[in-house]
Each structure stands twice: as structure tokens, then as C-alpha cells.
Design an enzyme around this catalytic site. Structure first.
Site, short mmCIF file in Angstrom:
data_model
loop_
_atom_site.label_atom_id
_atom_site.label_comp_id
_atom_site.label_asym_id
_atom_site.label_seq_id
_atom_site.Cartn_x
_atom_site.Cartn_y
_atom_site.Cartn_z
N LEU A 50 -8.52 172.63 -7.35
CA LEU A 50 -6.99 172.89 -7.32
C LEU A 50 -6.69 173.56 -8.30
O LEU A 50 -5.59 174.26 -8.38
CB LEU A 50 -6.18 171.53 -7.33
CG LEU A 50 -6.38 170.49 -6.44
CD1 LEU A 50 -5.60 169.32 -6.46
CD2 LEU A 50 -6.29 171.17 -4.77
N ASN A 51 -7.55 173.84 -9.33
CA ASN A 51 -7.00 174.90 -10.50
C ASN A 51 -7.04 176.31 -10.13
O ASN A 51 -6.67 177.07 -10.99
CB ASN A 51 -7.82 174.51 -11.69
CG ASN A 51 -9.23 175.16 -11.57
OD1 ASN A 51 -9.65 175.38 -10.63
ND2 ASN A 51 -9.82 175.15 -12.66
N ASP A 86 -20.03 181.23 -1.90
CA ASP A 86 -20.58 180.92 -3.20
C ASP A 86 -22.10 180.29 -3.17
O ASP A 86 -22.69 180.08 -4.25
CB ASP A 86 -19.60 179.80 -3.89
CG ASP A 86 -19.65 178.71 -3.28
OD1 ASP A 86 -20.31 178.40 -2.09
OD2 ASP A 86 -19.15 177.46 -3.61
N CYS A 115 -42.85 166.75 -14.45
CA CYS A 115 -43.49 166.10 -15.78
C CYS A 115 -42.65 166.62 -17.03
O CYS A 115 -42.66 165.86 -17.83
CB CYS A 115 -44.99 166.49 -15.79
SG CYS A 115 -45.70 165.60 -14.54
N CYS A 135 -36.26 197.27 0.99
CA CYS A 135 -35.52 195.79 1.09
C CYS A 135 -36.10 194.96 2.00
O CYS A 135 -36.45 195.63 3.11
CB CYS A 135 -34.11 196.50 1.28
SG CYS A 135 -32.82 194.96 1.88
#
Length: 507
Positions: free
Chosen positions: A63-64, A124, A180, A439
């Protein structure tokens, strides 16, 4: 009002471009930080039709910066809520939301992407961005890629096979730690936080100790040749199963004796066992088992337990961490009886308190600096600081740069925009560069073929490829890593694609 608004747009873009905007259909993938900003921008540009896809639901922490959402929207679908939120905007765009994963080929087959003129990425996560990049290559659609990390960000127009694509430059992969290091020889706060969240919490409150997520518990994943260490780690895991029984079978959650058994095992017995493996400590300081019995005697000296837990910015003392751990185990035990399985969530105060306190006690045992609740939440929740203004700026450039798609020479007029390393200006424009010949994505030529999987055979496809393209007969056909045909393997030629388990949308 709309005609007045259009006259403003015409002053900015010109009559011809405004007409083209009003007949252009676009896809927006992502309705989060950048996605909310982009949706607003695309509406303001009066794109004819905007389809928006997002799998996620709204969290308190969104919400920020995700300004289309409010507290009442928490747990609701991002894409559906975003579209509702902009319904009162002054615009003429048709907006269609989808709640689902863009990688779902049943929901979004390749043919579905063909309806769009431009794809806007506001994602994201790396996997989905790579996938949408591949879709853009298949469909040869302009992809407007954008992303931010804190004050850094970029907006990149990608013209398939003509300019650098998303995969032309290798991306950093998220860091993982050897099992580990996490379980025997931690040396950094993040090692202890990972142990508390991905091992201890999962073992005690996860659905099952054999959960495939639990990569810190699988014998095959224990990366050590030290026989004593391996034995100790496997024994620890088996003993944790017994501790989980204490949680599931305990009838009185306020009885702390079962919690003392857990603490004694994890922070004292296991550490004593590790200390006995001398080979681990040749160049490191031995850990010190937690003297929890003497700390428990001091609990009466703490006046306000709740005040400690509400303190986000302060690092707790050893005594305070133990108190919070015991209290969080009580709370989680009560929930576990009803829920049968609890997942870690950075916004779930019970699970966060457990991870903060357990990680800090382990840090103290191994002489590692401790972290505040606020800092642990950022690390455990994999929170990359998000800045609303950076999202707004990069989304704005992504929307504005898309206008070049309507020009006769879009590539030479387009710019990649990125955060500047220099202090004189915040952003810098850069001409688009050529594709990378090596690529892994765009050095291959990708095409879409439309065929009926039920009655077309592999031989039909082979004959088509040989007649259509300048190939010798030395071709091979694979799907999902399976070889279906090559020069020496002709067994499947007369079989239909359906019988070979090849479906619509397969590559």
C-alpha cells in the site's frame, strides 16, 4: 470533457498519433508497483484496449507505493482491483483484467497474444520476464520492458530480432547458500535468518517434514564429506520430528515445558554436538550453547513483554529474544492445532516473531551480530526497497517511449532510459543497441505453426518444413526436451501429435 482531453493529447502527440493510440490494443503484464503506474499512464494516453494480467493478491506492504489499492482491498486480486479503481478516471479505454499467471498456456495460449500491438512488462520476477520476452520473440510484438530496485530503474523498448532483448545481457541470479553453511557453520546474519525461516520453522510448523520445499532437510542436499557432520545433521532432523509431535500432541498451549524441550534440543544439545566435531572449528571460533535455564530465571525482571515485541527498530537482548521465541511458539502452537500447516509470511506477526527470535539466538550462539525485527523482515521477506517515485518515473518513460511504435523509423527514435550513475542527473537516455549474436533467446529464429494435433502426423510437419525452408533432411524435432524425430530416428513419423503428447502451445 473527453473531447477537451483529446485536444490536450493532440497538442502533445499530434492528430495522427492520437488516432493510432485510439485504435491500438495493448497487454500490460503486472499490476504491482510499476503496473499501477503504467495502467494510469496508458489510460491517460487513451489506448483503445488495455488487457491487464496479474496472478498476485494485495498485501499490506504493497500500500505504500501501489496507489490504486486501499486497506479494504487486502487479499483481493491485484488486476481486478486495479481495473475497479480506475473506472472513475476520465478515459475512453476498454480495460479487461485477468487473475492468473501469464505463463499459464491453457489460459493464455500463444494465439491469444497475437491480438495485441504492444506488450508492456511490469513484472518483478525473472522467470516470468524471460517467458514474456520469449512470447514477444514468437509473436514479433514490441515489448516495453521496465523494472526498478529502490532508486535504480530502467525502461527498455525491445524490437524482436532487431534490438537487444531481455536475455541478451545475462541477469544476476539470486544468491543461495550451501546447506552446511546454514546448518553447521553460519557466519552472517542471513545464514541464521535462512535457517530459522527455511529449516526450523518449516520443520516445526510446516505441513510435513518431508515437504519438497525444505531443501535444508534432504540428505541428498547435505553438501559435506565430513561423516560426523552429516550424521549430526540427519540426527537433528529426525529429532525435530519428535519435537513436532510435542507441538501437535500438547493439549495445553500455556504449558511451557514442551517449549523448553524444543529450546534445549535446538540451542543447547545440537550446539554441544556440533562443538564436538573438532574439524569444523580449526579456523573458526566454536559456538557457545545457550544457557537458557539461567535466562528463564530472569523473566520476572521484564515488566512489559508486549512493548518488546512492538519494538521494530531495536535489537533485542538475549533474554528478550528468548522471551519472544517462547511467546511466539505458544501462539503458533494454538494456530497449528486448527490450521494443521502454517506458512511463513513477513506480514504475519506470529511467524515473523518466531524467525526474528530464533535467528537472533542462533546468531548469538555463533558470535554473529543480531538484527532488529524491521531488518529481519526485509531479509526474510526478500524485500527489495521499493520507491514509489522511481516506479512512477520508469512507468512514465515506458508509456511515452511506446509512442515511437507509430513512426516510420521507430528504432532510431526510441531510447532505453536508466538510472544515471552520475550525480548531475537522475536518468540517462541511451540509443537502442543491436541484439547479441550469442543470446540464448533471440539468436534463435522462432515461428508459430498452426496445426491440428489430433490428425496431423509428425511426417506432415517434417515434409512442410523441408518444402517451406531451405533445409537439408538433417533436421531434428524436439518438444520439452524429448526427441521426436531426427535423421536416425524415424519411429514416430506416422504418429499424430496428440498420440505423442504434444499439445497446443508446446514449443
Amino acid at each position: 470533457e473527453m473531447s477537451e482531453y483529446n485536444s490536450h493529447l493532440k497538442k502533445i502527440f499530434g492528430d495522427e498519433k492520437v488516432k493510432q493510440l485510439q485504435s491500438t490494443k495493448v497487454l500490460l503484464v503486472g499490476a504491482g508497483g510499476i503496473g499501477c503506474e503504467l495502467l494510469k499512464d496508458l489510460i491517460l494516453m487513451n489506448y483503445s484496449e488495455i488487457h491487464i494480467v496479474d496472478l498476485d493478491t494485495i498485501d499490506l506492504s504493497n500500500l505504500n507505493r501501489q496507489f490504486l489499492f486501499r486497506p479494504k482491498d487486502i487479499k483481493q486480486s491485484k488486476s481486478l482491483t486495479a481495473v475497479k479503481a480506475v473506472s472513475h478516471f476520465n478515459h475512453s479505454s476498454r480495460i479487461i483484467p485477468y487473475h492468473g499467471s501469464i505463463m499459464d498456456t491453457a489460459m493464455f495460449p500463444i494465439s491469444w497474444f497475437n491480438q495485441f500491438d504492444i506488450i508492456f512488462n511490469a513484472l518483478d520476477n525473472l522467470e516470468a520476464r524471460v517467458y514474456v520476452n520469449k512470447i514477444a520473440l514468437f509473436t514479433r510484438k514490441l515489448l516495453m520492458e521496465s523494472g526498478t530496485t529502490g532508486l535504480k530503474g530502467q525502461s527498455q523498448p525491445i524490437f524482436p530480432y532487431k534490438t537487444e532483448c531481455f536475455q541478451c545481457v545475462a541477469k544476476e541470479t539470486p544468491k543461495t547458500f550451501p546447506v552446511c553453511t546454514i546448518r553447521s557453520t553460519p557466519s552472517k546474519p542471513i545464514h541464521c535468518i535462512t535457517w530459522a525461516k527455511d529449516f526450523l520453522f518449516l520443520q516445526l510448523f510446516g505441513e510435513d517434514s518431508t515437504d519438497p520445499q525444505d531443501n535444508l532437510n534432504d540428505e541428498a542436499n547435505i553438501d559435506t564429506d565430513n561423516k560426523d557432520e552429516k550424521e549430526a545433521l540427519l540426527r537433528e532432523s529426525n529429532e525435530l520430528l519428535d519435537l513436532k509431535k510435542l507441538i501437535t500432541e500438547n493439549s495445553n498451549a500455556d504449558d511451557v515445558n514442551y517449549i523448553y524441550s524444543i529450546i534445549d534440543k535446538i540451542f543447547k544439545q545440537d550446539i554441544e554436538r556440533l562443538c564436538m566435531i573438532d574439524t569444523l572449528w580449526k579456523s573458526k571460533t566454536k559456538p557457545e550453547p545457550l544457557n537458557w535455564e539461567s535466562l528463564v530465571k530472569e523473566f520476572d525482571s521484564i515488566v512489559d513483554k508486549q512493548e518488546i515485541m512492538n519494538e521494530d527498530q531495536k535489537t533485542w537482548s538475549e533474554l528478550e529474544n528468548l522471551l519472544v521465541l517462547i511467546d511466539s511458539i505458544k501462539r503458533l502452537t494454538k494456530r497449528f492445532k486448527i490450521e494443521k500447516e502454517i506458512s511463513f509470511d513477513k506480514d504475519d506477526v506470529d511467524t515473523l516473531d518466531f524467525v526474528v527470535a530464533a535467528a537472533n539466538l542462533r546468531s548469538l550462539i555463533f558470535h554473529i551480530p543480531t538484527k532488529s525485527k524491521f531488518e529481519t523482515k526485509q531479509i526474510a521477506g526478500n524485500i527489495i526497497p521499493a520507491v514509489a517515485t522511481t516506479n512512477a518515473i520508469m512507468a512514465g518513460f515506458s508509456a511515452l517511449e511506446s509512442i515511437h511504435n507509430f513512426e516510420s523509423d521507430p528504432i532510431s527514435n526510441s531510447r532505453m532510459v536508466y538510472d544515471s550513475e552520475y550525480t548531475t542527473k537522475f536518468i540517462a537516455p541511451l540509443k537502442l543497441t543491436n541484439k547479441n549474436p550469442n543470446c540464448p533467446a533471440c539468436s534463435l529464429t522462432r515461428s508459430i505453426i498452426d496445426l491440428n494435433v489430433e490428425n496431423r502426423t509428425l511426417n506432415d510437419l517434417r515434409d512442410y518444413l523441408l518444402s517451406k525452408f531451405d533445409y537439408s533432411d538433417d533436421i531434428s524435432i524436439t518438444v520439452k526436451g524429448r526427441l521426436l524425430y531426427d535423421y536416425d530416428f524415424e519411429d514416430n513419423l506416422n504418429r499424430t501429435f496428440q498420440s505423442l503428447n504434444v499439445n497446443k502451445g508446446d514449443i
